[in-house]
Write a protein that holds these residues in place. Structure first.
Motif, PDB file in Angstrom:
ATOM      1  N   UNK A 315       0.759  -1.122   0.432  1.00 60.92           N
ATOM      2  CA  UNK A 315      -0.177  -0.250  -0.366  1.00 60.92           C
ATOM      3  C   UNK A 315       1.311   1.503  -0.460  1.00 60.92           C
ATOM      4  N   UNK A 316       1.957   1.423   0.600  1.00 57.28           N
ATOM      5  CA  UNK A 316       2.538   1.993   0.684  1.00 57.28           C
ATOM      6  C   UNK A 316       4.037   2.626  -0.726  1.00 57.28           C
ATOM      7  N   UNK A 317       4.079   1.657  -1.024  1.00 62.93           N
ATOM      8  CA  UNK A 317       4.619   1.814  -2.630  1.00 62.93           C
ATOM      9  C   UNK A 317       3.773   2.156  -3.063  1.00 62.93           C
ATOM     10  N   UNK A 318       2.422   1.866  -3.491  1.00 60.09           N
ATOM     11  CA  UNK A 318       1.322   2.389  -4.380  1.00 60.09           C
ATOM     12  C   UNK A 318       1.458   3.444  -3.905  1.00 60.09           C
ATOM     13  N   UNK A 319       1.178   4.227  -3.133  1.00 56.17           N
ATOM     14  CA  UNK A 319       1.169   6.106  -2.796  1.00 56.17           C
ATOM     15  C   UNK A 319       2.373   6.263  -3.325  1.00 56.17           C
ATOM     16  N   UNK A 320       3.572   5.850  -2.956  1.00 54.96           N
ATOM     17  CA  UNK A 320       4.931   6.123  -3.991  1.00 54.96           C
ATOM     18  C   UNK A 320       5.315   6.032  -4.949  1.00 54.96           C
ATOM     19  N   UNK A 321       4.481   4.837  -5.523  1.00 55.66           N
ATOM     20  CA  UNK A 321       4.147   4.987  -7.373  1.00 55.66           C
ATOM     21  C   UNK A 321       3.546   6.171  -8.095  1.00 55.66           C
ATOM     22  N   UNK A 322       2.819   6.890  -7.374  1.00 54.54           N
ATOM     23  CA  UNK A 322       1.389   7.450  -7.395  1.00 54.54           C
ATOM     24  C   UNK A 322       2.115   9.211  -7.878  1.00 54.54           C
TER      25      UNK A 322
END
Length: 465
Positions: A315-322
């Motif tokens: 979930x944290x990585x999804x935010x970072x990718x955005x």
């Protein structure tokens, strides 16, 4: 406060006086003081409301407008007719601040205006997760204001974090935490010249107990931070790589500290994060608030001691990718067990990184490796495999997945490029059609011949036999 900057170049000394002549190139204006704390909170993704005094002047109107443009509610701002909006104008050439001009009034405020401010703050506590008191000794954070808002916030279970000013901390009694600088702490704690480390620790304990604080965080400039809580003192070394301007570092630290407290982080991780954030902003010129992506990048680059900076939860990585995509970066994804990392792996990852701007590696957990490879694998446990991958310059992020395939992970992360090794055909790439459905592509990269974990293990087995 309003922070104004006059940016220019120095090419000569004035013939009128021994002072440099600055050729003005541009002017910028931003929120200063508590406004900078608010900008840091917004940069970290938190909604925030401003409370304080502003003048009935152009500076005050500009300040309120800047708050609104930043998405900060100015509903707690009280306008004063008899004093100007505090404005600090800095003259900057290159990376150096040459001069600062202050316009302000610091005299007593009328009782009715103080009551208006207290009522405004108390009226905002219903929706608050934390209360920050940023004291700049401008007649706002007075004993009367503290005595009204600190007990009420604490009664409601709202943490109160104070950035103090001056040397009499008694008005802050009952707060959750104080973040004084070293000099403020020394005077407030009654330390005399030539004190030793034992006297420092003892004085801090006495101050914490006298004020009823949960913790005390002393900021020590280039020496980092010192934390005192129920478990005793802990030290955190400064992490700035290059210091251009210390303006606003304390604002960034208290905003990040408060955000982490609200998020429920462990206190020592909270202080580490605040320390990293302060280190980021002092590497910029001018009062620059922290941004979430800056803090993520600093942590990813290993500036947070005790953590593997590039290893993320999904979930944290999804935010970072955005956030990466918001900057125009193309995100590449590949996956594997990466057990006994070898030259073939390193070559594959380097070529995968060349397919875009950021490389994310999906790493099979130990359980999923056993399911794929058998009960004797993996040779290296998942935590160690993740750290080894994170140490490669070609890798920007590592994320573990426990499923048989990374399909669910790919769907959540939405990479632009899916990379597989040459032992796959494009039609066999799990998630390939999904990536292409949102405009991405699949890249097949040839393997380095003769390099595999299985072959290494077979060679080891032969040596042992």
């Amino acid at each position: 406060m309003v922070d104004a900057y006059l940016w220019g170049d120095v090419g000569r000394i004035s013939p009128e006086a021994p002072v440099p002549v600055v050729r003005l190139n541009r002017k910028t204006v931003t929120l200063g003081g508590a406004g900078n704390v608010l900008l840091n909170l917004v940069g970290l993704g938190l909604p925030a409301t401003a409370s304080g005094f502003v003048g009935d002047d152009d500076g005050g109107r500009q300040l309120v407008l800047m708050l609104e443009q930043a998405g900060i509610s100015p509903s707690g701002c009280v306008t004063l007719a008899d004093r100007p909006t505090t404005t600090k104008t800095r003259v900057v050439s290159g990376h150096h601040q040459m001069l600062r001009l202050d316009e302000e009034g610091v005299g007593p405020v009328a009782d009715e205006d103080v009551k208006r401010l207290i009522d405004a703050i108390l009226g905002q506590l219903d929706d608050a997760s934390a209360l920050i008191l940023s004291d700049y000794a401008k007649g706002v954070v007075t004993a009367e204001v503290c005595g009204a808002v600190i007990p009420e916030a604490r009664r409601r279970g709202i943490p109160v974090i104070v950035d103090p000013k001056g040397f009499n901390f008694q008005k802050y009694a009952g707060a959750t935490a104080l973040t004084p600088n070293l000099r403020e702490f020394e005077v407030a704690a009654g330390l005399e010249a030539g004190y030793d480390s034992e006297a420092f620790r003892r004085a801090g304990g006495d101050l914490r107990e006298r004020l009823g604080l949960e913790f005390l965080l002393v900021t020590c400039g280039g020496e980092g931070m010192r934390l005192l809580d129920e478990d005793g003192w802990s030290e955190f070394h400064a992490l700035a790589r290059e210091v251009y301007d210390v303006s606003g570092a304390g604002d960034t630290a208290i905003a990040t500290l408060t955000a982490a407290v609200v998020a429920g982080l462990d206190l020592r991780d909270t202080v580490r994060l605040a320390n990293v954030a302060a280190g980021v902003v002092v590497g910029k010129v001018g009062t620059a608030p922290i941004q979430g992506r800056d803090l993520r990048d600093a942590v990813r680059d290993g500036q947070l001691p005790g953590q593997t900076g590039k290893v993320y939860e999904a979930a944290e990585l999804a935010d970072l990718i955005r956030s990466w995509k918001g900057l125009g970066d193309r995100v590449v994804f590949t996956d594997g067990c990466f057990d006994l990392l070898h030259a073939g792996h390193v070559a594959l990852l380097a070529k995968a990184r060349a397919c875009g701007d950021r490389l994310v590696v999906g790493l099979n957990t130990d359980r999923s490796v056993r399911q794929l490879k058998g009960p004797t694998r993996p040779v290296v446990v998942q935590g160690d495999r993740a750290q080894v991958l994170a140490g490669l310059a070609s890798v920007d992020a590592v994320v573990l997945f426990d499923e048989e395939t990374p399909l669910e992970l790919i769907e959540g992360l939405r990479p632009d490029v899916l990379v597989k090794g040459g032992d796959y055909e494009e039609s066999q790439a799990v998630g390939g059609e999904l990536v292409k459905s949102w405009g991405g592509r699949v890249a097949i990269i040839p393997l380095v011949e003769g390099r595999s974990t299985t072959r290494i293990l077979e060679g080891l087995q032969g040596t042992i036999e």
